[in-house]
Motif scaffolding. Structure first.
Motif, PDB file in Angstrom:
ATOM      1  N   PHE A  42     -32.303  10.862 -17.084  1.00  0.00           N
ATOM      2  CA  PHE A  42     -32.305  11.126 -18.518  1.00  0.00           C
ATOM      3  C   PHE A  42     -33.527  11.927 -18.937  1.00  0.00           C
ATOM      4  CE2 PHE A  42     -34.921   7.330 -18.150  1.00  0.00           C
ATOM      5  CZ  PHE A  42     -35.951   7.562 -19.053  1.00  0.00           C
ATOM      6  N   ASP A  43     -34.529  12.006 -18.081  1.00  0.00           N
ATOM      7  CA  ASP A  43     -35.796  12.668 -18.403  1.00  0.00           C
ATOM      8  C   ASP A  43     -35.629  14.174 -18.249  1.00  0.00           C
ATOM      9  OD1 ASP A  43     -38.429  13.716 -18.447  1.00  0.00           O
ATOM     10  OD2 ASP A  43     -39.232  11.786 -17.777  1.00  0.00           O
ATOM     11  N   MET A  44     -35.577  14.881 -19.377  1.00  0.00           N
ATOM     12  CA  MET A  44     -35.385  16.328 -19.342  1.00  0.00           C
ATOM     13  C   MET A  44     -36.711  17.082 -19.401  1.00  0.00           C
ATOM     14  SD  MET A  44     -32.096  16.788 -19.047  1.00  0.00           S
ATOM     15  CE  MET A  44     -32.194  15.353 -17.959  1.00  0.00           C
ATOM     16  N   SER A  45     -37.821  16.388 -19.161  1.00  0.00           N
ATOM     17  CA  SER A  45     -39.129  17.035 -19.187  1.00  0.00           C
ATOM     18  C   SER A  45     -39.407  17.742 -17.869  1.00  0.00           C
ATOM     19  CB  SER A  45     -40.226  15.993 -19.454  1.00  0.00           C
ATOM     20  OG  SER A  45     -40.451  15.208 -18.284  1.00  0.00           O
ATOM     21  N   THR A  46     -40.561  18.375 -17.798  1.00  0.00           N
ATOM     22  CA  THR A  46     -40.957  19.045 -16.559  1.00  0.00           C
ATOM     23  C   THR A  46     -41.166  18.045 -15.417  1.00  0.00           C
ATOM     24  OG1 THR A  46     -43.271  18.996 -17.286  1.00  0.00           O
ATOM     25  CG2 THR A  46     -41.999  20.999 -17.750  1.00  0.00           C
ATOM     26  N   CYS A  59     -40.329  18.862 -11.614  1.00  0.00           N
ATOM     27  CA  CYS A  59     -41.287  18.708 -10.509  1.00  0.00           C
ATOM     28  C   CYS A  59     -40.706  17.829  -9.412  1.00  0.00           C
ATOM     29  CB  CYS A  59     -42.591  18.115 -11.029  1.00  0.00           C
ATOM     30  SG  CYS A  59     -43.539  19.227 -12.091  1.00  0.00           S
ATOM     31  N   LEU A  60     -39.982  16.783  -9.805  1.00  0.00           N
ATOM     32  CA  LEU A  60     -39.373  15.896  -8.812  1.00  0.00           C
ATOM     33  C   LEU A  60     -38.310  16.643  -8.015  1.00  0.00           C
ATOM     34  CD1 LEU A  60     -38.997  13.121  -7.538  1.00  0.00           C
ATOM     35  CD2 LEU A  60     -37.412  12.554  -9.405  1.00  0.00           C
ATOM     36  N   ILE A  61     -37.473  17.401  -8.682  1.00  0.00           N
ATOM     37  CA  ILE A  61     -36.438  18.175  -7.984  1.00  0.00           C
ATOM     38  C   ILE A  61     -37.079  19.117  -6.973  1.00  0.00           C
ATOM     39  CG2 ILE A  61     -34.672  19.953  -8.288  1.00  0.00           C
ATOM     40  CD1 ILE A  61     -34.170  18.650 -11.103  1.00  0.00           C
ATOM     41  N   GLU A  62     -38.128  19.801  -7.403  1.00  0.00           N
ATOM     42  CA  GLU A  62     -38.798  20.746  -6.508  1.00  0.00           C
ATOM     43  C   GLU A  62     -39.394  20.023  -5.305  1.00  0.00           C
ATOM     44  OE1 GLU A  62     -41.464  22.861  -9.094  1.00  0.00           O
ATOM     45  OE2 GLU A  62     -39.793  23.432 -10.407  1.00  0.00           O
ATOM     46  N   ALA A  63     -39.974  18.858  -5.528  1.00  0.00           N
ATOM     47  CA  ALA A  63     -40.554  18.102  -4.416  1.00  0.00           C
ATOM     48  C   ALA A  63     -39.471  17.655  -3.441  1.00  0.00           C
ATOM     49  CB  ALA A  63     -41.316  16.895  -4.952  1.00  0.00           C
ATOM     50  N   VAL A  64     -38.321  17.250  -3.966  1.00  0.00           N
ATOM     51  CA  VAL A  64     -37.212  16.809  -3.117  1.00  0.00           C
ATOM     52  C   VAL A  64     -36.692  17.964  -2.273  1.00  0.00           C
ATOM     53  CG1 VAL A  64     -34.829  15.969  -3.149  1.00  0.00           C
ATOM     54  CG2 VAL A  64     -36.551  14.906  -4.621  1.00  0.00           C
ATOM     55  N   ARG A 100     -41.369   8.398  -5.103  1.00  0.00           N
ATOM     56  CA  ARG A 100     -40.080   8.855  -5.622  1.00  0.00           C
ATOM     57  C   ARG A 100     -39.274   9.630  -4.584  1.00  0.00           C
ATOM     58  NH1 ARG A 100     -43.864   9.383  -9.774  1.00  0.00           N
ATOM     59  NH2 ARG A 100     -43.287   8.355 -11.757  1.00  0.00           N
ATOM     60  N   VAL A 101     -39.926  10.557  -3.900  1.00  0.00           N
ATOM     61  CA  VAL A 101     -39.197  11.418  -2.964  1.00  0.00           C
ATOM     62  C   VAL A 101     -38.588  10.596  -1.846  1.00  0.00           C
ATOM     63  CG1 VAL A 101     -39.434  13.280  -1.278  1.00  0.00           C
ATOM     64  CG2 VAL A 101     -40.539  13.481  -3.516  1.00  0.00           C
ATOM     65  N   GLU A 102     -39.321   9.630  -1.311  1.00  0.00           N
ATOM     66  CA  GLU A 102     -38.794   8.827  -0.213  1.00  0.00           C
ATOM     67  C   GLU A 102     -37.700   7.867  -0.673  1.00  0.00           C
ATOM     68  OE1 GLU A 102     -39.278   9.412   3.007  1.00  0.00           O
ATOM     69  OE2 GLU A 102     -40.338  11.143   2.172  1.00  0.00           O
TER      70      GLU A 102
END
Length: 425
Positions: free
Chosen positions: A221-225, A229-234, A196-198
């Motif tokens: 659309f995914d408002m879950s954690t 987590c993806l935002i933080e990884a990015v 995902r990050v790449e």
């Protein structure tokens, strides 16, 4: 090391009074000779909101290009659209934008983008990378070739629209992208291989290489954690995100203030301005709660009803008030002007299929161009040429009786002192 997140409650406390979206201005008016415009009647009127009140522009592409099959109907849609909104989203789904390899439908979209921009509208493209609505000719190609073509597609389209569209949903719905199974496509295998990050890095870096000043969104659309987590990884990977896109298709019912504010509190901690990129509220029956994928709800008829329209109007007002109360929200896009052509054939438009205005449209207009808008107001300057007024952040025009006029922008909450030159004195 600088924290990726805001301190607790810093810039995250909702304020229903909307004080953070208002300013009190003291404007000193001068003529071109530099002398104060003392003891003069002037008219102050708002011309633009700083907040981005958005709506998709899909319905108006043909009208913008002079190819409408029903210009009277489309003209009424346009009148309604420009009566409220100042930002639009145009469709760049790869499968419909380039159904035949090497023959992108650039001109109609460019014509529509220019048409909106010439009318003072901020135009956003949606999306540059997504695993859905993919061209059939992409399937079966090796991952390396898919990636090459995807990179070329980003550079080509961002470059072609630069200066007209400088805001993009760079990549859409990445949380589900590597595990998406609803339809075969060439992007999901690529996302599974790259991660995902790449995938996000690819989308952002390719777009920014062509338009360094572009505003790029990560949209989901995914408002879950999982999205958190993806935002933080990015961010930890050093990829700057200009805006966070949060979708809110409420086909299964209005979220309510408590859920909306809880989501805003969680996602505002990254100190990245938030755009509610895709919002719909039903004016008919809501979709059953047990449906997990909204696309699975296929019905022959899904009508708008008087009871549903009254409910939708109340929910639209509550949702907009909630979003504007939060300092982190910069934009809100309603996903559908009329019920004709709505996603899933849902009664989620602000206009009925015949183009008539639902109560929700009128309620929204009363907020955007009524309660939150300064109409033409006559004021008198003092002996030093000063006039005082307050209003929502945005652009204002000050017109003197002799025909001179000056423009003022209120771009920060609180009290501001501005000098405006009013030619014609």
């Amino acid at each position: 090391m600088t924290s990726l997140f805001t301190a607790p409650d810093e810039g995250r406390t909702p304020d229903p009074s909307l004080a953070h979206r208002r300013a009190e201005a003291t404007v000193t008016l001068r003529g071109t000779d530099g002398a104060p415009l003392a003891d003069h009647d002037v008219v102050v009127r708002q011309t633009r909101h700083a907040f981005l009140f958005g709506c998709i522009g899909f319905d108006l592409i043909d009208l913008a290009n002079g190819t409408s099959q029903d210009p009277e109907y489309d003209g009424r849609l346009a009148d309604a659209w420009f009566d409220v909104f100042n930002q639009t989203t145009l469709p760049f789904y790869w499968g419909t934008f380039e159904p035949e390899r090497g023959a992108p439908r650039t001109e109609p979209l460019l014509g529509a983008a220019r048409w909106f921009a010439e009318r003072g509208v901020v135009v956003k493209g949606h999306p540059l990378v997504w695993h859905t609505v993919q061209p059939g000719w992409l399937r079966g190609l090796p991952d390396a070739e898919v990636e090459r073509l995807q990179r070329e597609r980003i550079r080509r389209d961002v470059g072609a629209f630069r200066g007209v569209i400088d805001t993009w949903d760079a990549i859409n719905e990445v949380v589900i992208m590597p595990v998406f199974t609803a339809e075969e496509n060439a992007i999901t295998p690529l996302a599974r291989r790259k991660g995902r990050v790449e995938m996000i890095r690819m989308a952002f870096e390719e777009a920014r290489a062509v338009d360094p000043g572009a505003t790029l969104l990560l949209n989901d659309f995914d408002m879950s954690t999982a999205y958190e987590c993806l935002i933080e990884a990015v961010l930890e990977a050093g990829i700057p995100i200009d805006r966070l896109g949060l979708q809110s298709h409420m086909h299964q019912g209005y979220w309510g203030e408590e859920k909306t504010l809880e989501i805003l509190d969680r996602f505002s901690r990254y100190n990245i301005p938030i755009h509610f990129t895709e919002t719909t509220l039903m004016s008919g029956d809501v979709m059953p709660a047990h449906i997990e994928d909204l696309n699975d709800w296929q019905v022959e008829s899904w009508p708008s009803t008087p009871e549903g329209e009254a409910r939708q109007a109340d929910e639209v007002e509550r949702h907009y008030r909630t979003l504007l109360s939060h300092p982190g929200v910069e934009a809100m896009t309603y996903w559908g002007l009329s019920d004709r052509g709505m996603w899933l054939n849902a009664p989620g438009g602000l206009l009925r299929e015949d183009g008539s205005r639902k109560p929700a449209f009128d309620r929204l207009r009363e907020l955007v161009k009524g309660e939150w808008w300064l109409p033409p107001t006559t004021l008198r300057t003092d002996a030093e040429g000063r006039v005082r007024f307050g209003g929502f952040l945005g652009d204002y025009r000050i017109e003197a009786a002799d025909g001179g006029a000056g423009d003022v922008t209120l771009d920060a909450a609180g009290s501001v002192d501005v000098i405006a030159v009013v030619p014609g004195r």
